[in-house]
Design a protein around this motif. Structure first.
Motif, PDB file in Angstrom:
ATOM      1  N   GLN A  40      75.508  96.607  59.085  1.00 50.48           N
ATOM      2  CA  GLN A  40      76.006  95.732  60.157  1.00 50.48           C
ATOM      3  C   GLN A  40      75.487  94.301  59.989  1.00 50.48           C
ATOM      4  N   LYS A  41      74.210  94.213  59.558  1.00 53.12           N
ATOM      5  CA  LYS A  41      73.585  92.906  59.376  1.00 53.12           C
ATOM      6  C   LYS A  41      74.292  92.120  58.261  1.00 53.12           C
ATOM      7  N   VAL A  42      74.573  92.805  57.145  1.00 51.88           N
ATOM      8  CA  VAL A  42      75.250  92.170  56.002  1.00 51.88           C
ATOM      9  C   VAL A  42      76.638  91.704  56.402  1.00 51.88           C
ATOM     10  N   VAL A  43      77.341  92.537  57.168  1.00 53.55           N
ATOM     11  CA  VAL A  43      78.707  92.189  57.592  1.00 53.55           C
ATOM     12  C   VAL A  43      78.664  90.903  58.427  1.00 53.55           C
ATOM     13  N   MET A  44      77.675  90.781  59.267  1.00 52.06           N
ATOM     14  CA  MET A  44      77.596  89.623  60.161  1.00 52.06           C
ATOM     15  C   MET A  44      77.156  88.357  59.416  1.00 52.06           C
ATOM     16  N   THR A  45      76.371  88.510  58.312  1.00 54.70           N
ATOM     17  CA  THR A  45      75.844  87.318  57.609  1.00 54.70           C
ATOM     18  C   THR A  45      76.619  87.032  56.325  1.00 54.70           C
ATOM     19  N   ALA A  46      76.481  87.916  55.330  1.00 53.58           N
ATOM     20  CA  ALA A  46      77.092  87.676  54.009  1.00 53.58           C
ATOM     21  C   ALA A  46      78.609  87.601  54.092  1.00 53.58           C
ATOM     22  N   PHE A  47      79.204  88.367  55.041  1.00 52.69           N
ATOM     23  CA  PHE A  47      80.665  88.386  55.143  1.00 52.69           C
ATOM     24  C   PHE A  47      81.152  87.559  56.342  1.00 52.69           C
ATOM     25  N   ALA A  48      80.326  86.583  56.740  1.00 51.82           N
ATOM     26  CA  ALA A  48      80.649  85.802  57.947  1.00 51.82           C
ATOM     27  C   ALA A  48      81.980  85.065  57.821  1.00 51.82           C
ATOM     28  N   ASP A  49      82.295  84.575  56.600  1.00 47.80           N
ATOM     29  CA  ASP A  49      83.520  83.788  56.414  1.00 47.80           C
ATOM     30  C   ASP A  49      84.724  84.647  56.025  1.00 47.80           C
ATOM     31  N   ARG A  50      84.545  85.961  55.964  1.00 46.33           N
ATOM     32  CA  ARG A  50      85.650  86.822  55.535  1.00 46.33           C
ATOM     33  C   ARG A  50      86.246  87.569  56.737  1.00 46.33           C
ATOM     34  N   THR A  51      87.493  87.960  56.557  1.00 37.58           N
ATOM     35  CA  THR A  51      88.134  88.795  57.576  1.00 37.58           C
ATOM     36  C   THR A  51      87.621  90.214  57.377  1.00 37.58           C
ATOM     37  N   VAL A  52      87.001  90.778  58.409  1.00 36.70           N
ATOM     38  CA  VAL A  52      86.440  92.137  58.292  1.00 36.70           C
ATOM     39  C   VAL A  52      87.176  93.065  59.261  1.00 36.70           C
ATOM     40  N   VAL A  53      87.775  94.116  58.713  1.00 39.20           N
ATOM     41  CA  VAL A  53      88.449  95.124  59.534  1.00 39.20           C
ATOM     42  C   VAL A  53      87.601  96.393  59.486  1.00 39.20           C
ATOM     43  N   THR A  54      87.061  96.789  60.634  1.00 37.04           N
ATOM     44  CA  THR A  54      86.200  97.976  60.686  1.00 37.04           C
ATOM     45  C   THR A  54      86.933  99.109  61.391  1.00 37.04           C
ATOM     46  N   ILE A  55      87.132 100.218  60.642  1.00 40.95           N
ATOM     47  CA  ILE A  55      87.709 101.412  61.275  1.00 40.95           C
ATOM     48  C   ILE A  55      86.514 102.227  61.746  1.00 40.95           C
ATOM     49  N   ALA A  56      86.356 102.315  63.061  1.00 43.28           N
ATOM     50  CA  ALA A  56      85.107 102.840  63.627  1.00 43.28           C
ATOM     51  C   ALA A  56      85.226 104.300  64.006  1.00 43.28           C
ATOM     52  N   HIS A  57      84.228 105.051  63.551  1.00 43.30           N
ATOM     53  CA  HIS A  57      84.145 106.452  63.958  1.00 43.30           C
ATOM     54  C   HIS A  57      83.355 106.512  65.266  1.00 43.30           C
ATOM     55  N   ARG A  58      82.277 105.686  65.292  1.00 44.38           N
ATOM     56  CA  ARG A  58      81.491 105.597  66.517  1.00 44.38           C
ATOM     57  C   ARG A  58      81.846 104.270  67.196  1.00 44.38           C
ATOM     58  N   VAL A  59      82.423 104.352  68.372  1.00 42.64           N
ATOM     59  CA  VAL A  59      82.985 103.172  69.055  1.00 42.64           C
ATOM     60  C   VAL A  59      81.913 102.134  69.368  1.00 42.64           C
ATOM     61  N   SER A  60      80.662 102.577  69.529  1.00 40.08           N
ATOM     62  CA  SER A  60      79.581 101.654  69.906  1.00 40.08           C
ATOM     63  C   SER A  60      79.368 100.559  68.850  1.00 40.08           C
ATOM     64  N   SER A  61      79.804 100.813  67.598  1.00 39.24           N
ATOM     65  CA  SER A  61      79.582  99.825  66.526  1.00 39.24           C
ATOM     66  C   SER A  61      80.564  98.647  66.619  1.00 39.24           C
ATOM     67  N   ILE A  62      81.616  98.741  67.439  1.00 35.11           N
ATOM     68  CA  ILE A  62      82.605  97.631  67.503  1.00 35.11           C
ATOM     69  C   ILE A  62      82.705  97.052  68.916  1.00 35.11           C
ATOM     70  N   LEU A  63      81.681  97.249  69.724  1.00 38.32           N
ATOM     71  CA  LEU A  63      81.718  96.760  71.120  1.00 38.32           C
ATOM     72  C   LEU A  63      81.862  95.242  71.184  1.00 38.32           C
ATOM     73  N   ASP A  64      81.230  94.548  70.190  1.00 37.70           N
ATOM     74  CA  ASP A  64      81.244  93.081  70.217  1.00 37.70           C
ATOM     75  C   ASP A  64      82.337  92.481  69.336  1.00 37.70           C
ATOM     76  N   ALA A  65      83.281  93.298  68.859  1.00 36.47           N
ATOM     77  CA  ALA A  65      84.325  92.800  67.951  1.00 36.47           C
ATOM     78  C   ALA A  65      85.207  91.767  68.637  1.00 36.47           C
ATOM     79  N   GLU A  66      85.638  90.770  67.813  1.00 43.44           N
ATOM     80  CA  GLU A  66      86.488  89.706  68.352  1.00 43.44           C
ATOM     81  C   GLU A  66      87.851  90.254  68.764  1.00 43.44           C
ATOM     82  N   GLN A  67      88.294  91.299  68.054  1.00 48.08           N
ATOM     83  CA  GLN A  67      89.543  91.945  68.423  1.00 48.08           C
ATOM     84  C   GLN A  67      89.411  93.440  68.166  1.00 48.08           C
ATOM     85  N   VAL A  68      89.848  94.247  69.127  1.00 48.11           N
ATOM     86  CA  VAL A  68      89.809  95.713  68.969  1.00 48.11           C
ATOM     87  C   VAL A  68      91.240  96.229  69.080  1.00 48.11           C
TER      88      VAL A  68
END
Length: 1452
Positions: A1391-1419
């Protein structure tokens, strides 16, 4: 010529000197017994006596009731043979007389008919058990004995009688009738004695058993020799496939248990009281147990080999006598009889029949003995495995591979050595006899030809050795290739998503290249072996005849030439086989088997037990918890002390090992494990282990076969079945070794509460539980804490809390950590999801198969099953054969056909030239003109022989290299088709099925088909050229050929179908046997703990017997074929001889051509059965080509597209989804319906939904891996469906739920395209927080990654996948449930890498546990393939009724 019994002379019927002094009346007297027998027996045979038959009801009409059965049959066969000689002599003598004298041959003819009737009559009486009717036969033997004795007495009165053949024939008949009379007296004596003592006659135990169908030991001698009893099975196979039920059980004497006891006794007898520690010899044991049948087989073999020389001798005699036939005398000597060409033709026919009968009998006895010995050895090895100590296995002294080697290879090598054993001592005799006869025919020049054969024998041995070595190297490369292919297929989804198919395809092709290099060498040596076998006779004949010409200044006569030609063909076979036999003898030196049988067994233990309570054993990894359990079970070697049970001998212990062990059986059989089925108990156990949801997912519920050959379950599911097995057993003691290790927290709690505390404790059973789950210590009655192999502390939890506060506090800390894992997602849900997906795919496949049977895209193994229609089962697969040949290239096919035809034409030309040349020699005088002609003939002969040898080399090379070319192309096409197939293909086709194409089927195409094809073409062309030569010499032979061809057609038709069925049965029964051995070796501890050794031993004996039954029937079917084709061949020889003699008498051709015709007739006899055998083998092997070919019609993904795409696309990462509809297959319903969404560049998007809602399907749609049949996905202004797949997939990045690593280096796993610098790779590893760990590894970036990345943890593997995704600079990054199977710490890093190293990339997360995408810009929230909600995470959470809120609440 008028017919009269005594001739037309006036004194022919005169009795003035006494009735008995008139030979005609004596011969008439000899007719009386024969007429009597025929007159009495015919009404009985035809009217029948079925109503008076035996009251003992048996299902086989094969019970042989009377003693001396075999002796009677042998004597009757001899009697028939002597009658043939008597008849022949009578016919020849009759030809001398001016008128016909029927008395010279008619009694012999009637005697032959009567002897045949007597044996038919006897057979019917014996099988119906009606001994009173034997009185007729007794009277016949007495009358025949008296009348023949009178004839002998009258002959003996003549002074010159000792010169007459007739005297010796009559004497032989008197002896035979006397012996048959004695046999009859013995039968009557035995039956009368049994009748007086009121002894009840019972059939053998085997014949009372309805399951025994292998009747060879029980049938009469004629049926034994001709395998007549096999007729119903072989003919019946044409209508309905042969199944295991049809072949039944083995007779008791052939069962593995019987033979094991025999071998064991022979093995143990070598240990004497004086020397009890002496290591017995397995060779001596085998000789003592199975020596007698081998001696019998060798006797048959000697007889067959000696009779084999009758061919050359008779050919020589026939050709010689045709040129100088003399008129016989009235009283013939045996020499005069053998100088008659017609008599020699009949003797040749009889010699061939006897030779082939003895040869097949020798083969059968050897094979039966070999199978019996293999069964005994397997039982011996299995018994030893059951007594192996655990330390032998765990310390690597005896590995699973070594055990499999012993079972699959070494016992088979011993069996094959036994098959070839009679050759070992029969061949030297054959070679010596052959050379002696050659010397007799050709003088010293024969030794030159023989020396050519003998000198080239070591070369053949060298070639055979090189072949074996090359095969070993080929196997290594093949294993490596299959390993790489397996890796590709397991990670195919990742390869397609990253567009790496071609890179990995090239890697496999590289290994295949190495394999093909060794296959090329293999093909070369095979060609050399075939060439040597074909060329040596030509070279030997050439050397002999040239030497003969030099020494005698002329060529040989036709009789010499063709006798020598036949002898050279006889000599080549033993010398060729000698190299094979010697190789097997060297291989069969059973040092490893002897060492294994002498290895240490598991040491015995005596125990005392703990009282009925729950004892828990805890401690760090490697502190000896499992070892303590094993020591209690007697599986460890005790240095001092012991474990004591309440009973002297421990009872069965229900044991669940740490490493789950399952049988290749159904779920139910794995749980009940041999115990009686109790529905209530079974259901309770299933519920306690939470297995019902898993069972519901299986296609056949708890009747689904699992394990090696069945469905592969996950670790947790396997573990729970093992625990269920321990719970189900009705034992007082239960040992559970870390049963929670592969289970998630929810399941662990359920198992602890319902299974251990409720189910086991309610039964008052003693439970010993090894565990790391310290939260369960509160339930323990007694705790054993271990450290470094010793008991650190024991007592109740309260005791430890009081007396060892430090240990208790340490435990509390660990318990708190374990409680945090409750947040972790249920692993079981994932396992069930994987299983559901697998079976969803299978169901879809079945649905499609039902709807469209003709769809070749969905090839299934069912295509290989037998069609019940007669036509399809007997039809040769010509289309598949053509497919194989065309794969080899049309030029190679043309070259093979042309060279083969040319070679056989040249060989015929050699023999034809020889026939003409030798005929000229025998007809000419020694003129100068003749000498010139003779030299010219010799020169042409040398040129033809040289051409023949050259063509032998060319043909052997063309067939092998045609096969190699076909194998290369088929594998290349298969690999490319499979690797470029749509992902759907891999969902609906089992991995094992695809792998089979690359392993077993490719192996058959590589190594087996070329040699079978070569052998088939060679034997077919030899037979056709042989028949062609005979027909060209004597066209009248074609009249006899028509019925023979019809008979041959039906024989091969029936045999091929039966052989295929039996071959399949043999293959299918071998696998369970091998699996059972490896299964037992893996589960030794469990089997011994449960005390189930006897049950497993019984199962092994059953599996061995089943496999041996199939093999024996296959062997008997081969004998059935060979006997019939050999007899047909003998009839061909007789017909050819008769036609040749007839034609010669009418002056239609010279004597040399008679020799040529007969030599070719003998060749046809030798090769006729090989035509059918090779045809049947090729038909079975072509199934591999058919299976591979069916995959070649698989639809490929469209990689070819010339669309131009900007280098830096996609630069921004903008995604527009417009009216998207997706399905996995045109036959299935859509999984996504009219989805519309917009994802801004650099946005972090979460996708969620319940299982099966279509969220993963969307991730596949981004890569165009599913059928987008409506709508589109536009990335940075380009519709992805219009892009080349390679371009699209190489520009996006993804991390999958299951981390996939390939064997190789870390560098290769991060960047297989070799596009990045080391700095870039280290940067990626640093981002994934793996840099320090990789630096510490030997080799750094070049450190080894084992198959599947097994040398790294799951978390580390997922981080490597993250680094791999970072290496690919893509503006769009997709995570498909990437955190589902990893621990909390790894997830935080991700999660940390996604937020930092991939900050400028479009990230699509298919979540098994919903708690991991609570702060997503779009769900994006999906339900049943429809996008139901789309907003930011906080906004959706604010709406209490939203599906997203519901999902968040339920997952918390």
């Amino acid at each position: 010529m008028a017919l009269s019994f005594c001739g037309n002379k006036s004194n022919a019927y005169s009795v003035t000197k006494g009735v008995l002094n008139n030979p005609c009346f004596v011969d008439a007297l000899n007719l009386v017994p024969h007429v009597f027998l025929l007159f009495i027996t015919f009404p009985i045979l035809f009217i029948g006596w079925g109503s008076q038959s035996s009251k003992v009801q048996i299902h086989h009409n094969t019970w042989l009731h009377f003693p001396g059965h075999n002796m009677r049959w042998i004597l009757t066969f001899l009697l028939l043979l002597v009658h043939v000689c008597e008849f022949s002599e009578g016919i020849v003598c009759n030809m001398v007389m001016g008128t016909n004298h029927l008395h010279l041959f008619m009694p012999a003819f009637m005697g032959f008919v009567a002897a045949t009737t007597s044996v038919i009559y006897y057979h019917n009486i014996e099988t119906s058990n009606f001994p009173k009717l034997l009185l007729v036969l007794f009277i016949y033997w007495v009358l025949a004995f008296i009348t023949k004795s009178i004839k002998l007495w009258k002959f003996a009165e003549d002074k010159d009688a000792s010169q007459y053949l007739r005297l010796y024939i009559t004497a032989l008949l008197v002896i035979l009738y006397g012996l048959l009379m004695a046999v009859e007296i013995n039968v009557i004596r035995v039956r009368v004695r049994k009748h007086i003592s009121r002894y009840k006659v019972k059939p053998p135990e085997d014949l009372q058993d309805l399951g025994v169908r292998f009747l060879q030991p029980f049938v009469n001698l004629l049926s034994k020799a001709t395998y007549w009893w096999m007729n119903p099975l072989i003919v019946g196979a044409h209508k309905r496939p042969i199944e295991l039920k049809k072949i039944g059980k083995l007779p008791i004497a052939m069962r593995a248990l019987t033979n094991y006891l025999r071998l064991k006794d022979a093995y143990e007898d070598q240990r004497t009281p004086e020397d009890p520690d002496r290591s017995p010899s397995i060779w001596r044991s085998m000789y003592r147990a199975f020596g007698r049948p081998i001696l019998l087989s060798s006797t048959f073999r000697y007889l067959a080999d000696l009779l084999g020389f009758a061919g050359p001798l008779c050919i020589s005699g026939i050709v010689e006598q045709l040129n100088c036939e003399k008129d016989p005398n009235y009283h013939m000597s045996y020499r005069e009889l053998l100088e008659n060409s017609s008599i020699l033709a009949v003797l040749l026919f009889l010699a061939l029949i006897l030779q082939r009968t003895f040869l097949q009998a020798s083969y059968y006895v050897t094979i039966e003995t070999g199978i019996n010995m293999r069964g005994a050895l397997l039982a011996m090895i299995y018994n030893k495995i059951l007594r192996l100590s655990t330390s032998n296995m765990s310390m690597g002294e005896m590995t699973l591979g070594q055990i499999n080697n012993l079972v699959a290879i070494e016992t088979n090598q011993l069996m094959w050595f036994l098959f070839l054993c009679p050759n070992l001592w029969a061949m030297p005799v054959q070679i010596v006899m052959g050379i002696i006869l050659l010397r007799h025919f050709m003088g010293p020049s024969a030794l030159v030809g023989a020396s050519v054969i003998v000198l080239l024998a070591p070369v053949q041995y060298l070639i055979a050795t090189k072949l074996a070595d090359t095969q070993k190297i080929t196997l290594e490369h093949s294993t490596d290739r299959v390993k790489k292919t397996t890796e590709i297929l397991k990670g195919i989804k990742l390869l397609k998503l990253y567009a790496w198919e071609n890179i990995f395809c090239d890697s496999v092709e590289e290994t295949r290249g190495k394999e093909l290099t060794s296959l090329r060498t293999f093909a070369f040596y095979t060609s050399m072996s075939i060439f040597m076998n074909a060329a040596i006779p030509i070279a030997a004949v050439l050397a002999t005849f040239v030497t003969y010409h030099i020494l005698n200044e002329k060529g040989p006569s036709p009789s010499q030439a063709f006798a020598a030609l036949s002898l050279f063909h006889i000599l080549v076979t033993p010398l060729f086989l000698l190299s094979t036999v010697v190789r097997f003898a060297v291989k069969a030196l059973v040092r490893r088997l002897t060492d294994f049988l002498g290895s240490l067994p598991s040491p015995p233990f005596s125990f005392h037990s703990i009282s009925g309570q729950l004892t828990m054993i805890v401690g760090q990894v490697g502190c000896g918890k499992s070892s303590l359990l094993l020591a209690m079970l007697g599986e460890m070697q005790a240095i001092e002390g012991g474990v004591y049970w309440s009973n002297k001998n421990r009872n069965s212990v229900a044991y669940a090992a740490q490493k789950s062990w399952l049988l290749n059986a159904t779920v139910e059989e794995n749980i009940t494990f041999g115990s009686p089925f109790n529905k209530q108990r079974y259901k309770a156990v299933i519920d306690a282990c939470s297995l019902q949801p898993d069972i519901d997912l299986l296609p056949f519920g708890d009747q689904t076969e699992i394990g090696e050959r069945g469905i592969n379950l996950s670790g947790g599911q396997r573990q729970r079945i093992c625990v269920a097995r321990a719970l189900y057993q009705n034992t007082n003691i239960v040992f559970l070794d870390d049963p929670f290790s592969a289970l998630d927290i929810h399941l662990s709690d359920h198992l602890m509460q319902e299974g251990i505390l409720k189910f086991l404790q309610d039964d008052k059973r003693t439970v010993v539980l090894v565990t790391h789950k310290l939260q369960y210590l509160i339930h323990a009655d007694w705790i054993i804490a271990m450290k470094d192999g010793t008991v650190l502390r024991e007592g109740t939890l309260k005791d430890i809390q009081t007396h060892d506060v430090e240990l208790y506090d340490h435990w509390k800390t660990l318990m708190n950590r374990q409680d945090q894992e409750l947040e972790k997602v249920s692993q079981t849900t994932l396992e069930r999801k994987t299983l559901r997906r697998a079976f969803y795919s299978r169901e879809a496949k079945n649905q499609i198969d039902d709807e469209d049977e003709g769809d070749r895209f969905l090839f299934s193994e069912d295509d290989d099953n037998f069609s019940t229609t007669t036509n399809r089962r007997s039809k040769i697969p010509w289309k598949v054969c053509w497919c194989y040949l065309s794969s080899g290239g049309f030029f190679m096919v043309f070259l093979m056909i042309f060279s083969k035809l040319l070679k056989h034409s040249v060989i015929v030309a050699i023999d034809y030239w020889l026939a003409n040349w030798t005929s000229k020699i025998s007809n000419s005088s020694g003129t100068d003109m003749y000498n010139m002609s003779d030299s010219y003939s010799l020169l042409v002969f040398i040129i033809l022989c040289a051409a023949g040898i050259t063509l032998c080399l060319i043909t052997s090379l063309t067939v092998e290299f045609l096969g190699l070319s076909a194998a290369t192309n088929l594998h290349h096409n298969l690999l490319n088709k499979i690797i470029h197939a749509p992902i759907r293909f891999f969902d609906i086709t089992p991995l094992g099925q695809i792998l089979n194409r690359f392993s077993a089927d490719t192996n058959i195409i590589d190594q087996h088909i070329p040699s079978t094809l070569e052998s088939l073409t060679r034997s077919t062309l030899l037979c056709l050229s042989g028949i062609g030569v005979i027909a060209s010499i004597t066209p009248i032979f074609l009249v006899a050929l028509v019925p023979l061809a019809v008979a041959f057609y039906f024989i091969q038709k029936y045999f091929r179908v039966a052989s295929k069925d039996l071959q399949d049965l043999d293959d299918s029964t071998q696998l369970p046997l091998l699996c059972h051995f490896s299964e037992t070796a893996e589960g030794l501890t469990t089997i011994r703990a449960f005390r189930h050794e006897a049950r497993f031993k019984q199962r092994m004996l059953e599996l061995t017997d089943t496999n041996n039954t199939a093999y024996l029937f296959l062997s008997a079917a081969n004998r059935w074929l060979e006997v019939r084709t050999d007899y047909l061949g003998a009839v061909i020889v007789l017909a050819a001889a008769a036609a040749s003699i007839w034609s010669f008498h009418y002056g239609l051709h010279p004597g040399g051509l008679v020799g040529l015709g007969l030599t070719y007739a003998l060749t046809v006899t030798n090769y006729l059965n090989w035509v059918v055998r090779n045809l049947a083998d090729l038909e079975v092997q072509m199934a591999a080509v058919k299976k591979v070919n069916s995959f070649l019609s698989t639809e490929s993904e469209n990689y070819e597209d010339a669309s131009q795409v900007p280098e830096n696309w996609p630069q921004d990462g903008e995604i527009k989804i417009q009216g998207l509809c997706v399905r996995y297959d045109p036959m299935l319903k859509p999984v996504l319906k009219h989805v519309n969404a917009y994802i801004k560049p650099g946005q972090k998007v979460g996708i969620c939904g319940r299982t099966g809602s279509g969220k993963s399907s969307l991730s596949l749609a981004f890569f165009n891996m599913v059928d987008v049949f409506e709508g589109k996905i536009i990335i940075d202004g380009i519709d992805i469906c219009k892009l080349p797949l390679q371009t699209l997939r190489s520009r996006l990045s993804i991390i999958l739920q299951d981390p996939v690593l390939f064997s190789g280096s870390i560098r290769f796993n991060l960047d297989p395209e070799k596009m990045c610098t080391d700095d870039r790779l280290w940067e990626a590893l640093e981002i994934a927080q793996l840099k320090n760990m990789v630096k510490a590894l030997p080799g750094g970036l070049d450190a080894v990654v084992t198959e599947g990345g097994e040398n790294f943890s799951v978390g580390q593997r997922q981080l490597f996948c993250l680094a791999r995704a970072f290496v690919r600079k893509s503006s769009i990054f997709i995570m498909d449930e990437a955190t589902a199977s990893i621990d909390m710490a790894t997830e935080n890093i991700l999660q940390k890498v996604v937020m930092t190293a991939f900050a400028d990339r479009t990230v699509v997360t298919i979540a098994h546990r919903v708690s991991s995408i609570l702060d997503a810009e779009q769900v994006l929230v999906f339900s049943s393939g429809i996008l139901v909600e789309s907003d930011s995470g906080p906004n959706l959470l604010a709406q209490e009724e939203s599906l997203f809120s519901v999902l968040v609440r339920t997952h918390k």
